[in-house]
Design an enzyme around this catalytic site. Structure first.
Site, PDB file in Angstrom:
ATOM      1  N   ALA A  18     -80.740 -42.988 -70.365  1.00  0.00           N
ATOM      2  CA  ALA A  18     -80.410 -41.583 -70.099  1.00  0.00           C
ATOM      3  C   ALA A  18     -80.888 -40.553 -71.116  1.00  0.00           C
ATOM      4  O   ALA A  18     -80.967 -39.366 -70.787  1.00  0.00           O
ATOM      5  CB  ALA A  18     -78.910 -41.445 -69.899  1.00  0.00           C
ATOM      6  N   ALA A  19     -81.166 -40.944 -72.369  1.00  0.00           N
ATOM      7  CA  ALA A  19     -81.497 -39.922 -73.388  1.00  0.00           C
ATOM      8  C   ALA A  19     -82.899 -39.358 -73.176  1.00  0.00           C
ATOM      9  O   ALA A  19     -83.787 -40.096 -72.760  1.00  0.00           O
ATOM     10  CB  ALA A  19     -81.397 -40.537 -74.781  1.00  0.00           C
ATOM     11  N   PRO A  20     -83.114 -38.074 -73.443  1.00  0.00           N
ATOM     12  CA  PRO A  20     -82.183 -37.102 -74.022  1.00  0.00           C
ATOM     13  C   PRO A  20     -81.183 -36.494 -73.046  1.00  0.00           C
ATOM     14  O   PRO A  20     -80.348 -35.696 -73.464  1.00  0.00           O
ATOM     15  CB  PRO A  20     -83.122 -36.029 -74.572  1.00  0.00           C
ATOM     16  N   CYS A  62     -93.034 -41.851 -66.571  1.00  0.00           N
ATOM     17  CA  CYS A  62     -93.946 -40.708 -66.699  1.00  0.00           C
ATOM     18  C   CYS A  62     -95.316 -41.183 -67.172  1.00  0.00           C
ATOM     19  O   CYS A  62     -95.941 -40.558 -68.021  1.00  0.00           O
ATOM     20  CB  CYS A  62     -93.361 -39.626 -67.588  1.00  0.00           C
ATOM     21  N   GLY A  70     -81.899 -35.053 -69.716  1.00  0.00           N
ATOM     22  CA  GLY A  70     -82.349 -34.051 -68.743  1.00  0.00           C
ATOM     23  C   GLY A  70     -81.961 -34.423 -67.320  1.00  0.00           C
ATOM     24  O   GLY A  70     -81.451 -33.580 -66.563  1.00  0.00           O
ATOM     25  N   LYS A  71     -82.160 -35.683 -66.978  1.00  0.00           N
ATOM     26  CA  LYS A  71     -81.863 -36.081 -65.594  1.00  0.00           C
ATOM     27  C   LYS A  71     -80.365 -36.216 -65.373  1.00  0.00           C
ATOM     28  O   LYS A  71     -79.887 -35.985 -64.269  1.00  0.00           O
ATOM     29  CB  LYS A  71     -82.620 -37.353 -65.232  1.00  0.00           C
ATOM     30  N   ASP A  90     -77.697 -52.300 -74.218  1.00  0.00           N
ATOM     31  CA  ASP A  90     -79.017 -52.684 -73.733  1.00  0.00           C
ATOM     32  C   ASP A  90     -78.898 -52.677 -72.205  1.00  0.00           C
ATOM     33  O   ASP A  90     -78.105 -53.438 -71.638  1.00  0.00           O
ATOM     34  CB  ASP A  90     -79.364 -54.085 -74.259  1.00  0.00           C
TER      35      ASP A  90
HETATM   36  N1  SAM Z   1     -83.750 -40.106 -68.436  1.00  0.00           N
HETATM   37  C1  SAM Z   1     -84.081 -39.424 -69.673  1.00  0.00           C
HETATM   38  C2  SAM Z   1     -84.129 -37.928 -69.402  1.00  0.00           C
HETATM   39  O1  SAM Z   1     -84.386 -37.513 -68.275  1.00  0.00           O
HETATM   40  O2  SAM Z   1     -83.893 -37.144 -70.332  1.00  0.00           O
HETATM   41  C3  SAM Z   1     -85.375 -39.962 -70.279  1.00  0.00           C
HETATM   42  C4  SAM Z   1     -85.344 -41.448 -70.490  1.00  0.00           C
HETATM   43  S1  SAM Z   1     -86.705 -42.089 -71.396  1.00  0.00           S
HETATM   44  C5  SAM Z   1     -87.964 -42.065 -70.242  1.00  0.00           C
HETATM   45  C6  SAM Z   1     -86.301 -43.792 -71.505  1.00  0.00           C
HETATM   46  C7  SAM Z   1     -85.147 -44.091 -72.435  1.00  0.00           C
HETATM   47  O3  SAM Z   1     -84.835 -45.481 -72.341  1.00  0.00           O
HETATM   48  C8  SAM Z   1     -85.466 -43.843 -73.919  1.00  0.00           C
HETATM   49  O4  SAM Z   1     -84.538 -42.927 -74.444  1.00  0.00           O
HETATM   50  C9  SAM Z   1     -85.279 -45.217 -74.565  1.00  0.00           C
HETATM   51  O5  SAM Z   1     -84.712 -45.162 -75.858  1.00  0.00           O
HETATM   52  C10 SAM Z   1     -84.354 -45.907 -73.592  1.00  0.00           C
HETATM   53  N2  SAM Z   1     -84.381 -47.393 -73.624  1.00  0.00           N
HETATM   54  C11 SAM Z   1     -85.341 -48.200 -74.113  1.00  0.00           C
HETATM   55  N3  SAM Z   1     -84.977 -49.491 -73.961  1.00  0.00           N
HETATM   56  C12 SAM Z   1     -83.780 -49.490 -73.351  1.00  0.00           C
HETATM   57  C13 SAM Z   1     -82.882 -50.508 -72.945  1.00  0.00           C
HETATM   58  N4  SAM Z   1     -83.160 -51.791 -73.114  1.00  0.00           N
HETATM   59  N5  SAM Z   1     -81.722 -50.149 -72.365  1.00  0.00           N
HETATM   60  C14 SAM Z   1     -81.422 -48.845 -72.177  1.00  0.00           C
HETATM   61  N6  SAM Z   1     -82.220 -47.839 -72.557  1.00  0.00           N
HETATM   62  C15 SAM Z   1     -83.379 -48.152 -73.134  1.00  0.00           C
END
Ligand code: SAM
Length: 332
Positions: free
Chosen positions: A138-140, A263, A142-143, A191
């Site tokens: 979910a980070a940061p 993306c 936006g969605k 995770d």
């Molecule tokens: N959905 C977010 C938004 O719209 O702001 C952007 C998400 S970004 C594309 C993908 C995120 O997945 C990153 O913040 C990353 O740290 C996280 N991530 C990476 N490995 C992960 C895991 N095993 N479990 C959960 N999140 C993970």
């Protein structure tokens, strides 16, 4: 402003040649001539565009009229299969920068700046009031914020594995979502690959906005060593994406659906991952999202020849949104 500085930084930064060479090789094969026009947009930040997602929890009629005066118009209009009236997003045809709002404790922000294509996974998920929703990566945030503009979920669980980014996510949510709704949102640092087992059959909708190559920012990596390392790590991403999807399927109730998004333009992280899931999980079926793509074709350019359950937004001059891959699946 913060955003202007960021754009200036991007302009000052050079394109990372190792990454561009890698893209040239891969995307010429995968996209043919289309790659040439996509490359022109990705490598020229001056033509990048930003969309303004209004925060319904801190409405500002004044801001909306200013945006209209400045030549902005709603990004989503017309006969979309799912378009909640509460989701308001403005865009402008011409490239331009908007001021990002600073975080002020105790004050809700009025808008969120984003790539308009980022709203497509949210629209494709079609969240309805009362549904239990999981935003797996979910980070940061936006969605997550956009999802909450569309509906009032029953349970809303936002997860982010990375410690630092998880704090960023919390801050985003607090900046946009008021009491008492904010207290109903669960933020976890798990995770995502484990959530399927921990929260089996618990959600009606799951968003898997997966960690991916992020073509736009990767192209401007300032650290060549890091960028080169990512070339190697890139091969491992599809495995992580597959595992996150499998976990998301476990977390879904039968009849529930998920949206997978990235993306990147890379086929290995997009259709290949979805095809592998469809071949290896007998309890999921593809969901047709072609009507949505058709309804959005005035503002977004899509790759042609994709299957009905997926779309790929291609950045184009004047419509510099994406890259954004979206696929929808349903658990039976
Ligand atoms: N959905 C977010 C938004 O719209 O702001 C952007 C998400 S970004 C594309 C993908 C995120 O997945 C990153 O913040 C990353 O740290 C996280 N991530 C990476 N490995 C992960 C895991 N095993 N479990 C959960 N999140 C993970």
């Amino acid at each position: 402003s913060q955003l202007e500085n960021k754009t200036k930084e991007k302009l000052q930064k050079k394109i990372c040649q190792v990454v561009l060479d890698h893209f040239e090789k891969q995307y010429m094969v995968e996209l043919g001539d289309t790659w040439t026009s996509v490359r022109d947009v990705l490598t020229y930040p001056l033509c990048w565009q930003y969309a303004i997602l209004m925060n319904k929890f801190s409405p500002s009629a004044e801001l909306e009229s200013t945006l209209l005066e400045k030549g902005c118009h709603p990004a989503f209009q017309g006969p979309l299969p799912y378009l909640p009236a509460s989701l308001k997003c403005y865009i402008r045809r011409t490239p331009g920068r908007f001021t990002a709002q600073k975080h002020q404790p105790g004050k809700l922000k009025e808008y969120y700046l984003l790539n308009a294509a980022s709203l497509l996974p949210v629209l494709a998920l079609e969240v309805k009031d009362g549904e239990d929703v999981l935003d797996l990566c979910a980070a940061p945030g936006g969605k997550s914020v956009a999802l909450l503009q569309c509906a009032y979920p029953g349970q809303f669980h936002c997860n982010e594995y990375d410690e630092l980014r998880s704090r960023w996510l919390k801050q985003t949510i607090e900046s946009f979502i008021p009491d008492p709704l904010v207290n109903l949102i669960k933020v976890s640092k798990l995770d995502g690959r484990q959530i399927g087992d921990l929260k089996s059959e618990s959600y009606d909708k799951v968003l898997v906005d997966a960690p991916c190559s992020n073509d736009r920012s990767w192209l401007f990596s300032s650290d060549i060593q890091q960028a080169t390392l990512r070339l190697i790590q890139r091969k491992e991403l599809s495995c992580l994406q597959f595992q996150l999807l499998r976990s998301a399927i476990k977390a879904l109730r039968p009849g529930g659906s998920l949206v997978y998004s990235t993306c990147t333009l890379s086929k290995a992280e997009n259709s290949d991952v979805i095809n592998l899931i469809l071949h290896s999980c007998s309890n999921v079926i593809p969901v047709d999202i072609s009507e949505m793509a058709k309804a959005l074709s005035q503002e977004f350019t899509f790759l042609t020849g994709t299957q009905q359950h997926e779309l790929l937004v291609l950045p184009e001059k004047g419509r510099a949104w994406g890259p954004m891959y979206v696929a929808k699946l349903k658990k039976i």
